[in-house]
Design a protein around this motif. Structure first.
Motif, PDB file in Angstrom:
ATOM      1  N   LYS A   1       1.029   4.128  -2.904  1.00 31.48           N
ATOM      2  CA  LYS A   1       0.675   5.496  -2.551  1.00 31.48           C
ATOM      3  C   LYS A   1       1.791   6.486  -2.859  1.00 31.48           C
ATOM      4  CE  LYS A   1       0.601   6.712   1.770  1.00 31.48           C
ATOM      5  NZ  LYS A   1       0.221   6.889   3.200  1.00 31.48           N
TER       6      LYS A   1
ATOM      7  N   TYR B   1       0.834  -1.211   0.000  1.00 31.97           N
ATOM      8  CA  TYR B   1       0.000   0.000   0.000  1.00 31.97           C
ATOM      9  C   TYR B   1       0.865   1.256   0.000  1.00 31.97           C
ATOM     10  CZ  TYR B   1      -2.882   3.730   1.892  1.00 31.97           C
ATOM     11  OH  TYR B   1      -3.496   4.927   2.107  1.00 31.97           O
TER      12      TYR B   1
ATOM     13  N   GLU C   1      -6.756  -4.075  -8.442  1.00 32.81           N
ATOM     14  CA  GLU C   1      -7.076  -2.649  -8.267  1.00 32.81           C
ATOM     15  C   GLU C   1      -8.367  -2.324  -9.001  1.00 32.81           C
ATOM     16  OE1 GLU C   1      -5.002   1.580  -9.424  1.00 32.81           O
ATOM     17  OE2 GLU C   1      -3.734   0.048  -8.501  1.00 32.81           O
TER      18      GLU C   1
END
Length: 378
Positions: A214, A210, A231
């Motif tokens: 990001k 994650y 996703e």
């Protein structure tokens, strides 16, 4: 809460569950309202803080204690600009402002106070607090400077507008964030979820993945046996201009309520002189009139006022002196005004030059009396 915590908590008892911790209440975006109010109030405060406060006796400016306090140092802890900034903020935000005078002639703006009104006697001010100090004594209205803004509906108007605009702004902002959010699903085999050690490793792997998605422009997600990452981000587009229209709409309403042309607070350069003139006329002059009336009644005796003494507030000019040169020439050369009358209208002090007290006419600046007698004195 980790992603796998949803599966490990009471996994054997239920197949699906909804955790209330995943639902977050959208906080009130109070900064949205504060920004609009601060933008308008600061514009008024910056304008008034540039004004020059002075008392004139027989047209002569008095450079005395009053002049120093009003324009340089009202008290030992504030400069004049800081003092007037705070004055305007209190006046508009609290709908009133109280200034007291100490035994050392310092002028202080009260942070809090209680007021008892009377019909036939002076109003009484008690529990006057400045910063962290509360005065034990009481103050009479004749001993203080008290100016009400007389616009109690302003706060109600702003709050009502914010209730609608704020909700709409929040919805639009959430919609924008929602459309640009990265969302994904992770499929794991049941055995992994039941195995505590494996679940912990998977959770750590998901956390690192994650962070990579990001923060990094390109992120590679390695495929694991019994683990599938998919996703499902929503790529629908939303216009930021729509959000800006909402914020500008609220700002425009607040500006109009305070007598400020909306174009001025938005920084538009088209017809800026016209907008500035309207701002000075409808936004600044009414406040200056309140200040002038109250200060005149407290710092100038009745007989002196009737004799011609005046409190003069020279507000900042939105036009350069050289822009007025042609108009000044016409006013003086037509004999409509004397040089000193024009100087005072422009905010400058009276000159001792006798010529500036005479009415002159024509391009050669001939004295009116000589012209009538047939002379040609230049």
């Amino acid at each position: 809460m980790g992603l796998l915590d949803i599966f490990t908590k009471n996994y054997d008892e239920i197949d699906f569950m909804y955790d209330i911790d995943l639902l977050e209440d959208t906080s009130d975006r109070i900064y949205y309202k504060k920004l609009a109010i601060a933008t308008c109030v600061n514009l008024i405060a910056r304008t008034i803080s540039q004004s020059e406060f002075r008392i004139k006796k027989k047209g002569i400016v008095q450079h005395d204690e009053f002049y120093y306090r009003m324009n340089v140092k009202p008290n030992r802890n504030q400069s004049a600009s800081e003092f007037w900034d705070m004055f305007v903020y209190k006046l508009i935000h609290d709908n009133e402002v109280l200034i007291i005078k100490t035994d050392s002639d310092d002028l202080l703006i009260a942070d809090d106070f209680s007021r008892t009104e009377y019909a036939m006697m002076d109003d009484v001010f008690r529990e006057v607090t400045v910063k962290n100090y509360t005065f034990r004594r009481t103050f009479l209205s004749s001993d203080v400077i008290y100016i009400p803004y007389n616009n109690e509906d302003l706060s109600r108007l702003i709050n009502s507008l914010y209730a609608d605009y704020g909700e709409l702004f929040g919805r639009m902002l959430e919609f924008q964030l929602h459309n640009n959010q990265i969302r994904a699903t992770v499929d794991t085999e049941s055995a992994h979820a039941k195995d505590k050690d494996t679940s912990t490793k998977l959770q750590n792997f998901i956390n690192r993945m994650y962070e990579a998605v990001k923060k990094k422009t390109f992120a590679i997600v390695p495929q694991q046996k019994g683990f599938t990452y998919k996703e499902e981000s929503n790529r629908a587009s939303a216009s930021v201009d729509e959000i800006n229209k909402i914020t500008n709409g609220f700002l425009d309403h607040v500006a109009r309520a305070l007598g400020i042309p909306p174009a001025l607070v938005r920084g538009e350069m088209a017809d800026v002189e016209k907008s500035t003139r309207n701002f000075m006329t409808f936004g600044i002059d009414p406040i200056i009139k309140k200040i002038k009336d109250e200060f005149s009644g407290k710092f100038i005796e009745k007989q002196d006022y009737l004799s011609g003494d005046r409190l003069d507030i020279r507000r900042p000019s939105y036009r350069d002196l050289f822009d007025l040169a042609s108009a000044v020439d016409k006013l003086v050369s037509s004999s409509a005004f004397t040089g000193n009358e024009v100087r005072e209208a422009a905010g400058y002090e009276h000159s001792d030059d006798e010529l500036l007290d005479k009415h002159i006419i024509t391009k050669n600046y001939t004295e009116l009396a000589d012209l009538l007698e047939g002379g040609d004195k230049e």
